[in-house]
Scaffold this motif. Structure first.
Motif, PDB file in Angstrom:
ATOM      1  N   ALA A  62      17.220  80.865  12.861  1.00  0.00           N
ATOM      2  CA  ALA A  62      16.431  79.944  12.043  1.00  0.00           C
ATOM      3  C   ALA A  62      15.735  78.903  12.913  1.00  0.00           C
ATOM      4  CB  ALA A  62      17.330  79.267  11.013  1.00  0.00           C
ATOM      5  N   ARG A  63      16.417  78.407  13.927  1.00  0.00           N
ATOM      6  CA  ARG A  63      15.819  77.406  14.817  1.00  0.00           C
ATOM      7  C   ARG A  63      14.708  78.023  15.653  1.00  0.00           C
ATOM      8  NH1 ARG A  63      17.566  72.054  16.222  1.00  0.00           N
ATOM      9  NH2 ARG A  63      15.929  71.286  17.588  1.00  0.00           N
ATOM     10  N   LEU A  64      14.917  79.261  16.126  1.00  0.00           N
ATOM     11  CA  LEU A  64      13.871  79.970  16.859  1.00  0.00           C
ATOM     12  C   LEU A  64      12.612  80.102  16.002  1.00  0.00           C
ATOM     13  CD1 LEU A  64      16.042  82.751  18.516  1.00  0.00           C
ATOM     14  CD2 LEU A  64      14.456  81.287  19.781  1.00  0.00           C
ATOM     15  N   ALA A  65      12.785  80.533  14.761  1.00  0.00           N
ATOM     16  CA  ALA A  65      11.645  80.720  13.850  1.00  0.00           C
ATOM     17  C   ALA A  65      10.957  79.386  13.561  1.00  0.00           C
ATOM     18  CB  ALA A  65      12.106  81.382  12.555  1.00  0.00           C
ATOM     19  N   ALA A  66      11.741  78.339  13.333  1.00  0.00           N
ATOM     20  CA  ALA A  66      11.162  77.022  13.038  1.00  0.00           C
ATOM     21  C   ALA A  66      10.371  76.494  14.242  1.00  0.00           C
ATOM     22  CB  ALA A  66      12.266  76.048  12.654  1.00  0.00           C
ATOM     23  N   GLU A  67      10.911  76.683  15.445  1.00  0.00           N
ATOM     24  CA  GLU A  67      10.193  76.217  16.631  1.00  0.00           C
ATOM     25  C   GLU A  67       8.951  77.062  16.901  1.00  0.00           C
ATOM     26  OE1 GLU A  67      13.755  73.939  19.030  1.00  0.00           O
ATOM     27  OE2 GLU A  67      12.939  75.764  19.910  1.00  0.00           O
ATOM     28  N   ASP A  68       8.993  78.348  16.594  1.00  0.00           N
ATOM     29  CA  ASP A  68       7.796  79.185  16.715  1.00  0.00           C
ATOM     30  C   ASP A  68       6.690  78.651  15.813  1.00  0.00           C
ATOM     31  OD1 ASP A  68       9.006  80.851  18.531  1.00  0.00           O
ATOM     32  OD2 ASP A  68       9.231  82.546  17.151  1.00  0.00           O
ATOM     33  N   LEU A  69       7.046  78.341  14.576  1.00  0.00           N
ATOM     34  CA  LEU A  69       6.059  77.818  13.625  1.00  0.00           C
ATOM     35  C   LEU A  69       5.490  76.490  14.094  1.00  0.00           C
ATOM     36  CD1 LEU A  69       7.789  78.662  10.244  1.00  0.00           C
ATOM     37  CD2 LEU A  69       5.625  79.571  11.086  1.00  0.00           C
ATOM     38  N   ALA A  70       6.351  75.604  14.549  1.00  0.00           N
ATOM     39  CA  ALA A  70       5.892  74.298  15.020  1.00  0.00           C
ATOM     40  C   ALA A  70       4.999  74.445  16.254  1.00  0.00           C
ATOM     41  CB  ALA A  70       7.085  73.400  15.328  1.00  0.00           C
ATOM     42  N   GLU A  71       5.330  75.384  17.120  1.00  0.00           N
ATOM     43  CA  GLU A  71       4.517  75.606  18.316  1.00  0.00           C
ATOM     44  C   GLU A  71       3.155  76.193  17.941  1.00  0.00           C
ATOM     45  OE1 GLU A  71       4.823  77.992  22.538  1.00  0.00           O
ATOM     46  OE2 GLU A  71       6.656  77.698  21.389  1.00  0.00           O
TER      47      GLU A  71
END
Length: 170
Positions: A62-71
């Motif tokens: 979930a954190r990987l996906a959230a950081e991908d979106l933010a990036e």
């Protein structure tokens, strides 16, 4: 000097918009805009969560996906991530990998000796040390301080979530 109706900026092609200034503000710690105020193109899509379907630690996924979106939305610098998209791990667990040494920016790099710095991460005490194998001096400079900050934030993120939630075996 011609000002176009859409851009409002001289010497800019019709309809073009200047690069968003939100990237710089977000890097300096500004609050992220709520999802309801973001354009539809920036609202999370299932494709990002599907990318990490094979990661057994669902909190990490979930954190990987959230950081991908933010990036992707330019709200997070790639160097400020606490997870690693390449290794699919927490940053402090893979920062010693050769892929994380970037000579151009100075991340995990000794500029005096022009070699990658060694990394020592102690998850128990939360300490992170960067040391040059040649000159034996600690890593210095803003990029290396950023690596240490990111690793400490990664350790704190793991501690905050406690034990990882494992996916059920099917």
């Amino acid at each position: 000097m011609i000002t176009t109706p859409r851009s409002g900026h001289p010497n800019q092609p019709y309809g073009a918009t200047p690069r968003s200034a939100s990237y710089g503000r977000a890097r300096r710690g500004a609050e992220l805009a709520p999802a309801s105020s973001r354009p539809a193109a920036l609202i999370p899509l299932p494709v990002f969560t599907d990318r990490y379907r094979d990661v057994t630690d669902r909190r990490l996924a979930a954190r990987l996906a959230a950081e991908d979106l933010a990036e992707e939305a330019e709200e997070l610098s790639p160097h400020e991530r606490v997870t690693c998209r390449l290794h699919r791990r927490w940053m402090h667990q893979c920062v010693a990998s050769p892929q994380h040494a970037i000579a151009v920016t100075g991340h995990r790099w000794c500029r005096r000796c022009e070699v990658a710095l060694n990394v020592a991460v102690d998850e128990l005490t939360g300490t992170v040390a960067l040391t040059c194998a040649r000159c034996r001096l600690p890593g210095s400079g803003p990029a290396n301080r950023q690596v240490v900050r990111t690793c400490r934030a990664s350790i704190a993120a793991v501690r905050a979530v406690g034990e990882p939630v494992r996916a059920l075996a099917s």
